[in-house]
Design a protein around this motif. Sequence first.
Motif, PDB file in Angstrom:
ATOM      1  N   LEU A 209       0.323  -0.402  -1.840  1.00 49.78           N
ATOM      2  CA  LEU A 209       0.497   0.275  -0.550  1.00 49.78           C
ATOM      3  C   LEU A 209       0.240  -0.657   0.632  1.00 49.78           C
ATOM      4  O   LEU A 209      -0.750  -1.392   0.659  1.00 49.78           O
ATOM      5  CB  LEU A 209      -0.475   1.467  -0.470  1.00 49.78           C
ATOM      6  CG  LEU A 209      -0.522   2.201   0.875  1.00 49.78           C
ATOM      7  CD1 LEU A 209       0.789   2.958   1.107  1.00 49.78           C
ATOM      8  CD2 LEU A 209      -1.711   3.153   0.917  1.00 49.78           C
TER       9      LEU A 209
ATOM     10  N   ILE B 173       6.674   5.756   2.261  1.00 50.26           N
ATOM     11  CA  ILE B 173       5.669   4.817   1.756  1.00 50.26           C
ATOM     12  C   ILE B 173       6.253   3.402   1.760  1.00 50.26           C
ATOM     13  O   ILE B 173       7.289   3.131   1.126  1.00 50.26           O
ATOM     14  CB  ILE B 173       5.245   5.181   0.321  1.00 50.26           C
ATOM     15  CG1 ILE B 173       4.813   6.657   0.266  1.00 50.26           C
ATOM     16  CG2 ILE B 173       4.117   4.270  -0.160  1.00 50.26           C
ATOM     17  CD1 ILE B 173       4.656   7.178  -1.151  1.00 50.26           C
TER      18      ILE B 173
ATOM     19  N   VAL C 190      -1.455   9.439  -0.878  1.00 49.92           N
ATOM     20  CA  VAL C 190      -0.351   8.752  -1.547  1.00 49.92           C
ATOM     21  C   VAL C 190      -0.484   8.962  -3.049  1.00 49.92           C
ATOM     22  O   VAL C 190      -1.593   8.874  -3.599  1.00 49.92           O
ATOM     23  CB  VAL C 190      -0.366   7.247  -1.210  1.00 49.92           C
ATOM     24  CG1 VAL C 190       0.683   6.492  -2.025  1.00 49.92           C
ATOM     25  CG2 VAL C 190      -0.152   7.039   0.276  1.00 49.92           C
TER      26      VAL C 190
ATOM     27  N   ALA D  64       1.800   4.367   4.733  1.00 46.57           N
ATOM     28  CA  ALA D  64       2.628   5.544   4.468  1.00 46.57           C
ATOM     29  C   ALA D  64       2.563   6.461   5.688  1.00 46.57           C
ATOM     30  O   ALA D  64       1.478   6.746   6.198  1.00 46.57           O
ATOM     31  CB  ALA D  64       2.141   6.290   3.232  1.00 46.57           C
TER      32      ALA D  64
ATOM     33  N   ARG E 206      -0.432   3.403  -5.080  1.00 44.42           N
ATOM     34  CA  ARG E 206      -1.573   2.968  -4.277  1.00 44.42           C
ATOM     35  C   ARG E 206      -1.862   1.473  -4.403  1.00 44.42           C
ATOM     36  O   ARG E 206      -2.326   0.847  -3.448  1.00 44.42           O
ATOM     37  CB  ARG E 206      -2.814   3.776  -4.668  1.00 44.42           C
ATOM     38  CG  ARG E 206      -2.703   5.245  -4.300  1.00 44.42           C
ATOM     39  CD  ARG E 206      -3.913   6.029  -4.747  1.00 44.42           C
ATOM     40  NE  ARG E 206      -3.694   7.475  -4.563  1.00 44.42           N
ATOM     41  CZ  ARG E 206      -4.505   8.405  -5.013  1.00 44.42           C
ATOM     42  NH1 ARG E 206      -5.615   8.047  -5.687  1.00 44.42           N
ATOM     43  NH2 ARG E 206      -4.227   9.680  -4.814  1.00 44.42           N
TER      44      ARG E 206
ATOM     45  N   THR F 123      10.524   0.310   0.166  1.00 41.64           N
ATOM     46  CA  THR F 123      10.130   1.565   0.807  1.00 41.64           C
ATOM     47  C   THR F 123      10.516   2.730  -0.092  1.00 41.64           C
ATOM     48  O   THR F 123      11.647   2.784  -0.590  1.00 41.64           O
ATOM     49  CB  THR F 123      10.798   1.731   2.177  1.00 41.64           C
ATOM     50  OG1 THR F 123      10.385   0.665   3.029  1.00 41.64           O
ATOM     51  CG2 THR F 123      10.400   3.050   2.815  1.00 41.64           C
TER      52      THR F 123
END
Length: 498
Positions: free
Chosen positions: A439, A479, A431, A442, A436, A486
């Motif tokens: 997150l 992601i 990613v 993903a 990150r 998203t």
Amino acid sequence: MRRGRIALLVCLAVLAAPAAASAASCAAPHWVAAWAAVPTDAATGGFQDQTLRQVLVPHGAGHEARLRLSNRFGAEPLTIDRTTIGRRAPAGGAAVAAGTLVPVTFGGRDAVTIPAGAEVVSDPIAIAVAPFEALLVSTYFRSGTGPLTEHYYARQVPHVASGDRSGELSGEGFDALDRTASYVVAELDVLAPGSVGAVVAFGDSLTDGYVASASPGAAGLEAIGTDGAYPDVLQRRLLLTRGAPPLVVLNAGIAGNRILDDGLISEHGRSMLARLQDDALALPGVTTVILQGGANDIGAGEPDAARVIAGLSDLVARARAAGRRVLLATMTPAEGARPASYGDAEAEAARATVNAWIRSGAAGDDVGIVDFDAALRDPDQPGRLRADYDSGDGLHPNLAGYRAMAEAVDLALLAAPACACTVRAPLRVRVPKRFRGRLERAVVTVDGRRAGTIRRPGQSVRVDFRRARGERVVIRMRIRLSGGRTVTRVQRLPRCVG
């Protein structure tokens, strides 16, 4: 690779070409030579109201092909009344496999007349061609031909029948000739992706694949119909080696050929300097030339190392000027050979001098070296061929020796076309850094197929592109971030078909 990007394919620039090629140029098809039998002379042959059926074993693949027919050494115009091509039947011989026989036309016509000294190329032929799947080409001559342009030592047995049998599948009525020359048919090309190129193995009998017999000066039967010359084995290596460049290997060797002078007899062909353009540089799709020779200049001429080095230098310069990658091969051992002039003290001194020059790199920093000498010599008697590689005359290898020669070629030195790409697989996709911290997960897909899921910031997904198809590879990362947001990251990369 810069962080935060999904960089997955690296297009390698070779030769004097742009550093990267577009998807269109990579995918655009072009003609590539898939088989060649370079013309040597017109000393034999002669057919009238007969059909000649010959074996071609291509090294390339494609669904469209074309033939080059040659009257290069003919003294008169040559008329070929009908030509066909088809896959050889599994039983071998002169039988064509059912459903594969197709006509070959020239400007839409069955018959073609080739002027003396000229060559013609056929119309495109709709036929599936695959590496090492033998094809049979049938040519019908109504009128007397006289001696035909040939490749004298072709390592395949041609067949002949009375009348026009070019449209028949059966091999009945075809009789094997008592020689292995390849007549008239000089080249088979295939329509291949832009990333596919060709390597020309250019040299003398050691490239041609000559194997000696117990009778001095006679060819052995071991090599007939086996596709065991070093260019054949090199092609198999390329096909079986993962990550090898997409290249077709062409055999442009002529038994008895010399660098500086024409052969002692017509079957030994024009000098390498005289034929380099026609038999190597002009073949379609060629990116690399492997130069091997010198033994016949020394053994069937003067043991003059300086003269051989000058000839090799000229060959290298011409090939490099044409934009081709050049590999230069060392001369192989010949002490105790028949004839003795190939391996006597003067010949051995000249060979050692030439090899020292090759290994020094004096031919050029960008010239690769293939050490055939090291591959074949007896470790206890370096001037001699290893006994288990000797076909019987102390000069020519047997099939095991030709395999050793092919193994001596570093595949990394062979240049593919500029648009050819190397796929580094497997790869690890992460990613981008800026996402990150938030997150949740993903999902990574390649061409619509799920490759894996990333659930932690430092995690990666293993990606393999060897099954990717089409002109572009589409990498999609969906992601999901904390808070319900998203983000979709998409990268479309050129795919060079390899």
